[in-house]
Design a protein around this motif. Structure first.
Motif, mmCIF file in Angstrom:
data_model
loop_
_atom_site.group_PDB
_atom_site.id
_atom_site.type_symbol
_atom_site.label_atom_id
_atom_site.label_comp_id
_atom_site.label_asym_id
_atom_site.label_seq_id
_atom_site.Cartn_x
_atom_site.Cartn_y
_atom_site.Cartn_z
ATOM 1 N N ASN A 87 0.823 -1.212 0.000
ATOM 2 C CA ASN A 87 0.000 0.000 0.000
ATOM 3 C C ASN A 87 0.858 1.264 0.000
ATOM 4 O O ASN A 87 0.616 2.195 -0.776
ATOM 5 N N VAL A 88 1.863 1.311 0.865
ATOM 6 C CA VAL A 88 2.665 2.538 0.956
ATOM 7 C C VAL A 88 3.612 2.684 -0.228
ATOM 8 O O VAL A 88 4.014 3.800 -0.568
ATOM 9 N N GLU A 90 2.882 1.726 -3.352
ATOM 10 C CA GLU A 90 2.152 1.834 -4.610
ATOM 11 C C GLU A 90 2.345 3.217 -5.250
ATOM 12 O O GLU A 90 2.133 4.253 -4.611
ATOM 13 N N GLY A 91 2.771 3.212 -6.494
ATOM 14 C CA GLY A 91 2.949 4.457 -7.232
ATOM 15 C C GLY A 91 4.237 5.183 -6.909
ATOM 16 O O GLY A 91 4.494 6.262 -7.464
ATOM 17 N N ARG A 92 5.068 4.630 -6.027
ATOM 18 C CA ARG A 92 6.323 5.271 -5.656
ATOM 19 C C ARG A 92 7.511 4.476 -6.191
ATOM 20 O O ARG A 92 7.422 3.261 -6.377
ATOM 21 N N THR A 93 8.624 5.148 -6.385
ATOM 22 C CA THR A 93 9.855 4.478 -6.807
ATOM 23 C C THR A 93 11.041 5.077 -6.064
ATOM 24 O O THR A 93 10.940 6.130 -5.434
ATOM 25 N N ARG A 94 12.143 4.354 -6.112
ATOM 26 C CA ARG A 94 13.424 4.824 -5.608
ATOM 27 C C ARG A 94 13.337 5.403 -4.188
ATOM 28 O O ARG A 94 12.701 4.806 -3.310
ATOM 29 N N ASP A 95 13.972 6.543 -3.946
ATOM 30 C CA ASP A 95 14.081 7.064 -2.583
ATOM 31 C C ASP A 95 12.721 7.323 -1.940
ATOM 32 O O ASP A 95 12.534 7.074 -0.740
ATOM 33 N N ASP A 96 11.782 7.821 -2.702
ATOM 34 C CA ASP A 96 10.441 8.100 -2.180
ATOM 35 C C ASP A 96 9.803 6.833 -1.638
ATOM 36 O O ASP A 96 9.238 6.814 -0.531
ATOM 37 N N VAL A 98 11.389 3.951 -0.831
ATOM 38 C CA VAL A 98 12.206 3.371 0.235
ATOM 39 C C VAL A 98 11.926 4.063 1.565
ATOM 40 O O VAL A 98 11.736 3.410 2.602
ATOM 41 N N VAL A 99 11.890 5.385 1.569
ATOM 42 C CA VAL A 99 11.638 6.133 2.801
ATOM 43 C C VAL A 99 10.227 5.843 3.326
ATOM 44 O O VAL A 99 10.023 5.654 4.534
ATOM 45 N N SER A 100 9.250 5.799 2.432
ATOM 46 C CA SER A 100 7.869 5.536 2.843
ATOM 47 C C SER A 100 7.719 4.143 3.440
ATOM 48 O O SER A 100 7.067 3.954 4.475
ATOM 49 N N MET A 101 8.318 3.150 2.795
ATOM 50 C CA MET A 101 8.233 1.779 3.294
ATOM 51 C C MET A 101 8.949 1.630 4.634
ATOM 52 O O MET A 101 8.442 0.981 5.552
ATOM 53 N N ALA A 102 10.111 2.229 4.740
ATOM 54 C CA ALA A 102 10.877 2.132 5.979
ATOM 55 C C ALA A 102 10.109 2.770 7.133
ATOM 56 O O ALA A 102 10.053 2.216 8.243
ATOM 57 N N SER A 103 9.499 3.911 6.892
ATOM 58 C CA SER A 103 8.737 4.597 7.934
ATOM 59 C C SER A 103 7.529 3.777 8.357
ATOM 60 O O SER A 103 7.202 3.678 9.549
ATOM 61 N N ALA A 104 6.839 3.171 7.382
ATOM 62 C CA ALA A 104 5.666 2.347 7.687
ATOM 63 C C ALA A 104 6.071 1.108 8.483
ATOM 64 O O ALA A 104 5.375 0.702 9.425
ATOM 65 N N TYR A 105 7.188 0.502 8.118
ATOM 66 C CA TYR A 105 7.683 -0.685 8.809
ATOM 67 C C TYR A 105 8.013 -0.355 10.264
ATOM 68 O O TYR A 105 7.621 -1.078 11.187
ATOM 69 N N PRO A 141 7.628 -6.697 -1.913
ATOM 70 C CA PRO A 141 7.371 -5.263 -2.129
ATOM 71 C C PRO A 141 8.656 -4.445 -2.153
ATOM 72 O O PRO A 141 8.799 -3.503 -2.947
ATOM 73 N N VAL A 142 9.607 -4.803 -1.280
ATOM 74 C CA VAL A 142 10.885 -4.088 -1.249
ATOM 75 C C VAL A 142 11.699 -4.417 -2.482
ATOM 76 O O VAL A 142 12.318 -3.528 -3.092
ATOM 77 N N ILE A 143 11.701 -5.676 -2.878
ATOM 78 C CA ILE A 143 12.448 -6.086 -4.074
ATOM 79 C C ILE A 143 11.925 -5.352 -5.298
ATOM 80 O O ILE A 143 12.702 -4.917 -6.166
#
Length: 202
Positions: A87-88, A90-96, A98-105, A141-143
């Protein structure tokens, strides 16, 4: 109007509330709540039954054993984490992304400490093929995001494992209070961006 039974006290028309009807789904949901309040090691059949207002043997009509319950809980948590990361990201790539996924995790770990503990209780490879596949799926999702850096195949998987290791280590240090005197938000963001920069160079 029929006379009141002598065994029924005045002003009382119903007996005590009955325990909610048990099901496997209800038991698993209760176990997830129990985990966040009491922790993984405290989860037993009898302790959970007490929370549900029943006796331990009643739960065995729906779960085979404590290990069956714990495995089911772990699988549910993995599914929740996969859904959250998808979900977090979706529609994002690269640094955007990565930062969003890391924060959600990180947020998930802090809001659901017991569930997070369940997520990290078994190795990536083991005697349970379904569980092994599920844990590897949690990395997908991270891959997918790392592919936007050009990291694919085995390189993508190992990069995702490295990324997860960094996040997990940071979260554990936070949760144990080791970094209470540090601005962990700033350090976390900086760490994630450094990881992303490393992916870029690779």
């Amino acid at each position: 109007m029929p006379p009141r039974s002598e065994s029924q006290p005045a002003g009382r028309t119903r007996g005590p509330a009955r325990t909610a009807r048990l099901s496997r789904e209800a038991i698993v949901n209760a176990a997830l709540t129990f985990l966040d309040r009491e922790g993984w090691d405290a989860l037993t059949i009898n302790a959970l039954a007490t929370q549900l207002g029943t006796k331990g043997p009643s739960l065995y009509n729906h779960v085979d054993s404590l290990e069956d319950l714990r495995r089911t809980v772990r699988m549910r948590v993995i599914g929740d984490i996969i859904g959250m990361l998808n979900n977090v990201g979706e529609g994002r790539t690269r640094d955007d992304a990565v930062v969003s996924m890391a924060s959600a995790y990180r947020s998930y770990a802090h809001h659901h400490p017991g569930r997070y503990s369940a997520f990290t209780r078994m190795p990536l490879g083991g005697d349970d093929p379904e569980y092994t596949a599920a844990t590897r799926a949690a990395a997908e999702p991270v891959i997918d995001v790392l592919a936007s850096y050009g990291l694919e195949g085995e390189n993508g998987f190992f990069a995702a494992l490295e990324f997860w290791s960094a996040l997990h280590g940071f979260v554990l240090l936070e949760m144990t209070g080791v970094m209470d005197a540090v601005d962990t938000d700033a350090v976390f963001t900086d760490m994630v961006l450094r990881l992303a920069a490393g992916m870029e160079r690779r």
